[in-house]
Design a protein around this motif. Structure first.
Motif, PDB file in Angstrom:
ATOM      1  N   TYR A  48       0.833  -1.193   0.000  1.00 29.52           N
ATOM      2  CA  TYR A  48       0.000   0.000   0.000  1.00 29.52           C
ATOM      3  C   TYR A  48       0.872   1.248   0.000  1.00 29.52           C
ATOM      4  O   TYR A  48       1.955   1.263   0.587  1.00 29.52           O
ATOM      5  CB  TYR A  48      -0.868   0.062   1.263  1.00 29.52           C
ATOM      6  N   THR A  49       0.373   2.290  -0.639  1.00 31.43           N
ATOM      7  CA  THR A  49       0.946   3.623  -0.519  1.00 31.43           C
ATOM      8  C   THR A  49      -0.216   4.554  -0.213  1.00 31.43           C
ATOM      9  O   THR A  49      -1.348   4.301  -0.650  1.00 31.43           O
ATOM     10  CB  THR A  49       1.656   4.081  -1.814  1.00 31.43           C
ATOM     11  N   PRO A  50       0.036   5.612   0.555  1.00 32.14           N
ATOM     12  CA  PRO A  50      -1.060   6.537   0.872  1.00 32.14           C
ATOM     13  C   PRO A  50      -1.709   7.096  -0.390  1.00 32.14           C
ATOM     14  O   PRO A  50      -1.029   7.380  -1.385  1.00 32.14           O
ATOM     15  CB  PRO A  50      -0.367   7.632   1.683  1.00 32.14           C
ATOM     16  N   ARG A  52      -3.368   9.929  -0.916  1.00 28.32           N
ATOM     17  CA  ARG A  52      -3.247  11.359  -1.208  1.00 28.32           C
ATOM     18  C   ARG A  52      -1.799  11.747  -1.443  1.00 28.32           C
ATOM     19  O   ARG A  52      -0.979  11.694  -0.538  1.00 28.32           O
ATOM     20  CB  ARG A  52      -3.833  12.189  -0.075  1.00 28.32           C
ATOM     21  N   SER A  55       0.545  14.404   0.892  1.00 28.58           N
ATOM     22  CA  SER A  55       0.220  14.404   2.317  1.00 28.58           C
ATOM     23  C   SER A  55       1.504  14.148   3.102  1.00 28.58           C
ATOM     24  O   SER A  55       2.519  13.730   2.544  1.00 28.58           O
ATOM     25  CB  SER A  55      -0.823  13.334   2.647  1.00 28.58           C
ATOM     26  N   PHE A  57       2.198  11.774   4.781  1.00 27.75           N
ATOM     27  CA  PHE A  57       2.520  10.350   4.759  1.00 27.75           C
ATOM     28  C   PHE A  57       2.756   9.820   3.348  1.00 27.75           C
ATOM     29  O   PHE A  57       2.910   8.616   3.155  1.00 27.75           O
ATOM     30  CB  PHE A  57       1.390   9.546   5.412  1.00 27.75           C
ATOM     31  N   SER A  58       2.781  10.667   2.352  1.00 25.16           N
ATOM     32  CA  SER A  58       2.866  10.199   0.963  1.00 25.16           C
ATOM     33  C   SER A  58       4.183   9.495   0.637  1.00 25.16           C
ATOM     34  O   SER A  58       4.269   8.795  -0.363  1.00 25.16           O
ATOM     35  CB  SER A  58       2.622  11.354  -0.017  1.00 25.16           C
ATOM     36  N   ARG A  61       5.424   3.595   2.827  1.00 23.90           N
ATOM     37  CA  ARG A  61       4.967   2.388   2.145  1.00 23.90           C
ATOM     38  C   ARG A  61       4.580   1.380   3.225  1.00 23.90           C
ATOM     39  O   ARG A  61       5.269   1.252   4.232  1.00 23.90           O
ATOM     40  CB  ARG A  61       6.095   1.825   1.290  1.00 23.90           C
ATOM     41  N   PHE A  99       1.845   7.499  11.730  1.00 25.96           N
ATOM     42  CA  PHE A  99       1.011   6.773  10.775  1.00 25.96           C
ATOM     43  C   PHE A  99       0.515   5.460  11.379  1.00 25.96           C
ATOM     44  O   PHE A  99      -0.669   5.131  11.287  1.00 25.96           O
ATOM     45  CB  PHE A  99       1.795   6.514   9.486  1.00 25.96           C
ATOM     46  N   ILE A 103      -3.419   4.152  12.032  1.00 23.32           N
ATOM     47  CA  ILE A 103      -4.078   2.982  11.427  1.00 23.32           C
ATOM     48  C   ILE A 103      -4.290   1.846  12.417  1.00 23.32           C
ATOM     49  O   ILE A 103      -5.161   1.014  12.219  1.00 23.32           O
ATOM     50  CB  ILE A 103      -3.329   2.473  10.170  1.00 23.32           C
TER      51      ILE A 103
END
Length: 150
Positions: A48-50, A52, A55, A57-58, A61, A99, A103
């Motif tokens: 997964y990658t963010p 947005r 952001s 957190f962009s 990974r 992050f 989550i």
């Protein structure tokens, strides 16, 4: 004992290595006739990658692995330059921590568990071949979940 017998049955003999090559998804090694598999499992990875772009957190990974024996483990990482300053390294660690907290909300006690999860092979051996697992601990090849060599 049943698992150890199954793994011994799976060992590649010199005569049968070529016949079994097409059945085995692992590469065949010269001299494989002297190797005996002690664990065999499949891992299914989702990356997964963010969503947005731009952001805070962009640049992170997330990889989540699920095994065919029911164990799941995930990791969050950010790749930074080897020349990154101590400040940049600290900021990167803080971004990852924030992050993960977003989550997977945790209390203070379970936070240690998140950072000290067992690897797939370690978990597999502990639950399916405890004698082999204990031998790895005694040899210092693996460290138990509280960080102590046995």
């Amino acid at each position: 004992a049943k698992l150890d017998d199954k793994l011994k049955d799976d060992a590649l003999s010199a005569a049968g290595a070529n016949e079994r090559e097409s059945e085995c998804d692992a590469p065949q090694l010269k001299g494989a006739e002297v190797l005996v598999p002690f664990a065999r499992f499949k891992t299914f990875r989702t990356c997964y990658t963010p969503a947005r772009e731009g952001s805070q957190f962009s640049t992170l990974r997330v990889d989540v692995d699920k095994t065919d024996f029911g164990y799941s483990i995930g990791e969050v990482e950010e790749i930074i330059s080897a020349e990154a300053s101590l400040l940049e390294q600290s900021q990167s660690k803080a971004r990852v921590r924030e992050f993960v907290d977003r989550i997977i909300p945790t209390d203070g006690e379970s936070q240690a568990t998140l950072s000290c999860s067992k690897g797939k092979l370690e978990y597999y051996l502990e639950h399916n071949s405890p004698e082999h697992y204990r031998a790895c601990l005694r040899a210092g090849v693996m460290i138990n979940s509280v960080g102590l060599k046995m």
